[in-house]
Design an enzyme around this catalytic site. Structure first.
Site, short mmCIF file in Angstrom:
data_model
loop_
_atom_site.label_atom_id
_atom_site.label_comp_id
_atom_site.label_asym_id
_atom_site.label_seq_id
_atom_site.Cartn_x
_atom_site.Cartn_y
_atom_site.Cartn_z
N LYS A 1 0.89 -1.18 0.00
CA LYS A 1 0.00 0.00 0.00
C LYS A 1 0.92 1.21 0.00
CE LYS A 1 -1.78 2.95 1.95
NZ LYS A 1 -1.64 4.38 1.60
N GLY B 1 7.29 4.97 7.80
CA GLY B 1 6.47 6.18 7.87
C GLY B 1 6.74 6.90 9.17
N SER B 2 5.76 7.70 9.60
CA SER B 2 5.97 8.52 10.80
C SER B 2 5.85 7.68 12.07
CB SER B 2 4.93 9.64 10.83
OG SER B 2 3.65 9.07 10.90
N THR B 3 6.43 8.18 13.13
CA THR B 3 6.39 7.47 14.41
C THR B 3 4.95 7.32 14.89
OG1 THR B 3 8.62 8.18 14.96
CG2 THR B 3 7.20 7.59 16.81
N GLU B 4 4.15 8.36 14.69
CA GLU B 4 2.75 8.31 15.15
C GLU B 4 1.98 7.18 14.44
OE1 GLU B 4 0.80 11.99 14.41
OE2 GLU B 4 -1.10 11.24 15.26
N GLY C 1 3.30 4.66 12.94
CA GLY C 1 3.98 3.41 13.30
C GLY C 1 3.37 2.78 14.55
N GLU D 1 10.09 1.29 10.45
CA GLU D 1 11.14 2.27 10.14
C GLU D 1 10.48 3.63 10.25
OE1 GLU D 1 14.15 1.46 9.80
OE2 GLU D 1 14.13 -0.62 9.17
N CYS E 1 14.21 10.58 6.12
CA CYS E 1 14.15 10.16 7.53
C CYS E 1 15.50 10.33 8.22
CB CYS E 1 13.69 8.71 7.62
SG CYS E 1 14.69 7.62 6.61
N GLU F 1 10.49 16.28 14.65
CA GLU F 1 10.88 16.06 13.26
C GLU F 1 10.12 17.03 12.35
OE1 GLU F 1 9.46 12.54 11.12
OE2 GLU F 1 11.51 12.19 10.43
P1 NAD Z 1 2.79 8.45 7.32
O1 NAD Z 1 3.05 7.75 8.59
O2 NAD Z 1 1.82 9.56 7.30
O3 NAD Z 1 2.29 7.42 6.19
C1 NAD Z 1 3.04 6.28 5.82
C2 NAD Z 1 2.12 5.27 5.16
O4 NAD Z 1 1.21 4.75 6.13
C3 NAD Z 1 1.26 5.83 4.03
O5 NAD Z 1 1.16 4.86 3.01
C4 NAD Z 1 -0.09 6.02 4.71
O6 NAD Z 1 -1.20 5.99 3.84
C5 NAD Z 1 -0.12 4.82 5.62
N1 NAD Z 1 -1.02 4.95 6.79
C6 NAD Z 1 -1.56 6.06 7.31
N2 NAD Z 1 -2.28 5.75 8.42
C7 NAD Z 1 -2.19 4.42 8.59
C8 NAD Z 1 -2.69 3.50 9.56
N3 NAD Z 1 -3.43 3.90 10.59
N4 NAD Z 1 -2.38 2.20 9.43
C9 NAD Z 1 -1.59 1.77 8.41
N5 NAD Z 1 -1.10 2.60 7.45
C10 NAD Z 1 -1.38 3.90 7.54
O7 NAD Z 1 4.22 8.95 6.80
P2 NAD Z 1 4.55 9.87 5.57
O8 NAD Z 1 4.11 11.26 5.89
O9 NAD Z 1 4.07 9.23 4.30
O10 NAD Z 1 6.16 9.80 5.55
C11 NAD Z 1 6.97 10.62 6.31
C12 NAD Z 1 7.44 9.93 7.57
O11 NAD Z 1 8.10 8.72 7.24
C13 NAD Z 1 8.47 10.74 8.35
O12 NAD Z 1 8.20 10.69 9.72
C14 NAD Z 1 9.78 10.02 8.05
O13 NAD Z 1 10.78 10.21 9.02
C15 NAD Z 1 9.33 8.62 7.96
N6 NAD Z 1 10.30 7.84 7.18
C16 NAD Z 1 11.07 6.91 7.83
C17 NAD Z 1 12.02 6.19 7.13
C18 NAD Z 1 12.88 5.16 7.82
O14 NAD Z 1 13.45 4.33 7.13
N7 NAD Z 1 13.00 5.17 9.11
C19 NAD Z 1 12.19 6.39 5.76
C20 NAD Z 1 11.39 7.33 5.14
C21 NAD Z 1 10.44 8.04 5.86
#
Ligand code: NAD
Length: 498
Positions: free
Chosen positions: A174, A227-230, A232, A249, A283, A381
């Site tokens: 996804k 994605g984001s910590t929240e 995650g 991650e 990230c 962040e």
């Molecule tokens: P996000 O957490 O908003 O979204 C990430 C993904 O999760 C998207 O596909 C989104 O549609 C999906 N999603 C949203 N809510 C969900 C839920 N409740 N359950 C399951 N999936 C859900 O993150 P973003 O804004 O797309 O990306 C930016 C963030 O990603 C930053 O915090 C960045 O630091 C982090 N990031 C981390 C790494 C790493 O390797 N550690 C790499 C790249 C980005």
């Protein structure tokens, strides 16, 4: 407008609802593609297709055959890198030079894990008696859910997909609602590479509920999330509801620690690249400059001088060095943080807001001084081109400042003292530390975070273990018929030596 379809069970399909959404190009601020707006019903179909593939031809293939398919996929990615990279530019405004370079580099992930696919070995285990042959098999964990963010969608998918396929799993991905197209185009290469239908399935959707439905799906056996910590945290709870493991991650607030003996020009270069590349939407962006008080002013001057020369512009133009923010939400978020920094007394040594010439979602590369370790811009962040500078007087203080964060993804150390380099690298609480360099990434080098930056590691030879389960098999080789009701305590046959 270009039109895209999802891939489920080897077929290109629209969403069950028939709905679509538009992907906006952040440079032109115009929609450029329509994408299926999938929901929980589409997730159900994709998970079922992945299960069917696992129970079908794919499930009975050897690691040798999987390796061959992975190598072919890696070769095809190189052929299509240009097209895939351009889609990422249209979706996220990331530089063409970076997205195409990254897309070409992706083949390395498929080639590397192809090299491991035929080396997934079990063990023969010594037992307490010779009556049994005990051995283990490493079996694919099953259906994997891969949920990816909008920055580097194909790279962050590949770090999950390549080891999962090498292990023999099937995958439902996804991608982010902000950058879905490159993943949809990439999925089309699977048939050409010779993978059976359903090994990779892609569901897109504008609602965050689509990702949530996948993370919580009872037909999924393992979750890989970036994605984001929240978010995650929600994904971890959803996976735990099915007692599934999840690799997470997450976000970062990485320190760049510069000692007075460092090569300041090299440090300034590394710091500029580490925080302004991808417009800071990385990230591992090194967003906290922790500089020794004796060299702070000179270093700031060098960084400012380099930052002012960065050419912002059309991300498709090979002369551009920084593109716009990836979407409106992200632009507004960064502007909000810059407002808070100003209110809290920070001074912009360069940048500080929207690029006055380009407008749109362009934010100037920004270096903030006059911040403290408690400033919001130092603690949270931002995910934009914003560097905040702090000073230290001795090594202990440098390490304490570097570790004074809830995150632990990356860190940089700049020094020419070899002992100090290794000492400080060992003391920084992070998944990766770079010394006299920054922002390097390879399929062979484990990557992940500590603290609030995540759980688990991607890349490296052990990544494949994350996608396998160890099964133990006991075989009675004694030829003796045992009394079914007699409990036989394990006895050690060999007599103690001496
Ligand atoms: P996000 O957490 O908003 O979204 C990430 C993904 O999760 C998207 O596909 C989104 O549609 C999906 N999603 C949203 N809510 C969900 C839920 N409740 N359950 C399951 N999936 C859900 O993150 P973003 O804004 O797309 O990306 C930016 C963030 O990603 C930053 O915090 C960045 O630091 C982090 N990031 C981390 C790494 C790493 O390797 N550690 C790499 C790249 C980005």
């Amino acid at each position: 407008m270009e039109q895209f379809q999802m891939l489920i069970g080897g077929k290109r399909v629209d969403a069950v609802s028939g709905k679509t959404f538009e992907s906006e190009n952040p440079y032109t601020r115009e929609p450029w593609a329509t994408v299926p707006d999938g929901s929980a019903a589409d997730v159900d179909l994709a998970v079922q297709a992945a299960r069917d593939a696992l129970n079908g031809e794919w499930g009975s293939m050897t690691g040798f055959t999987r390796a061959r398919l992975l190598r072919k996929l890696g070769d095809l990615i190189e052929v299509h890198a240009e097209r895939l990279g351009r889609m990422e530019v249209n979706d996220s405004g990331k530089l063409y030079l970076e997205t195409v370079g990254q897309a070409k580099g992706l083949s390395a992930w498929y080639h590397y894990f192809a090299g491991l696919a035929d080396k997934v070995e079990g063990r023969q285990i010594p037992g307490p008696t010779s009556d049994f042959l005990i051995y283990t098999r490493r079996e694919p964990v099953g259906v994997v859910a891969a949920i990816t963010p909008w920055n580097s969608p194909l790279l962050l998918l590949s770090v999950k997909l390549a080891p999962a396929l090498a292990a023999g799993c099937t995958v439902v991905v996804k991608p982010s609602e902000h950058s879905p197209t490159a993943t949809l185009a990439f999925a089309e290469l699977f048939e050409e590479a010779g993978f059976p239908p359903g090994v990779l399935n892609v569901v897109t959707g504008i609602s965050r509920e689509t990702g949530a439905a996948l993370a919580a799906h009872p037909g999924v056996d393992r979750v890989g999330f970036t994605g984001s910590t929240e978010t995650g945290r929600s994904v971890a709870k959803a996976a735990a509801g099915n007692l599934n493991k999840a690799t997470l991650e997450l976000g970062g607030k990485s320190p760049q620690v510069v000692f007075p003996d460092a090569d300041l020009d090299a440090a300034a270069n590394g710091i500029v690249a580490g925080v302004f590349a991808a417009s800071g939407q990385s990230c591992i962006a090194g967003t906290r400059l922790i500089a020794h008080v004796d060299i702070h002013d000179e270093l700031v001057e060098r960084i400012v001088e380099k930052a002012r020369r960065i050419r912002q512009g059309d991300p498709h133009d090979v002369n551009s060095q920084m593109g716009p923010m990836a979407n409106k939400v992200q632009y507004e978020k960064v502007m909000h943080y810059l407002g808070i920094a100003k209110d809290e007394g920070a001074t912009a040594a360069c940048g500080g807001g929207q690029n006055p010439e380009l407008g749109g979602y362009f934010i100037e590369p920004t270096l903030l001084t006059g911040v403290t370790k408690d400033s919001t811009v130092v603690r949270e962040e931002v995910f934009g081109p914003v560097l905040a500078a702090l000073t230290f007087t001795d090594e202990d203080e440098a390490v304490a400042l570097a570790n004074d964060t809830e995150f632990g993804l990356g860190g940089g150390v700049w020094t020419n003292d070899i002992g100090r380099a290794h000492r400080v690298a060992a003391r920084i609480q992070a998944g990766t530390v770079w010394v006299n360099t920054y922002r390097l990434f390879a399929p062979s080098a484990p990557f992940g975070g500590v603290k609030q930056s995540g759980i688990g590691r991607e890349n490296g030879i052990h990544a494949i273990d994350e996608y396998t389960e160890e099964k133990t098999i006991w075989v009675n080789v004694s030829g003796v018929n045992r009394d079914p009701f007699a409990f036989v305590a394990p006895k050690v046959e060999a007599k103690a030596q001496g």
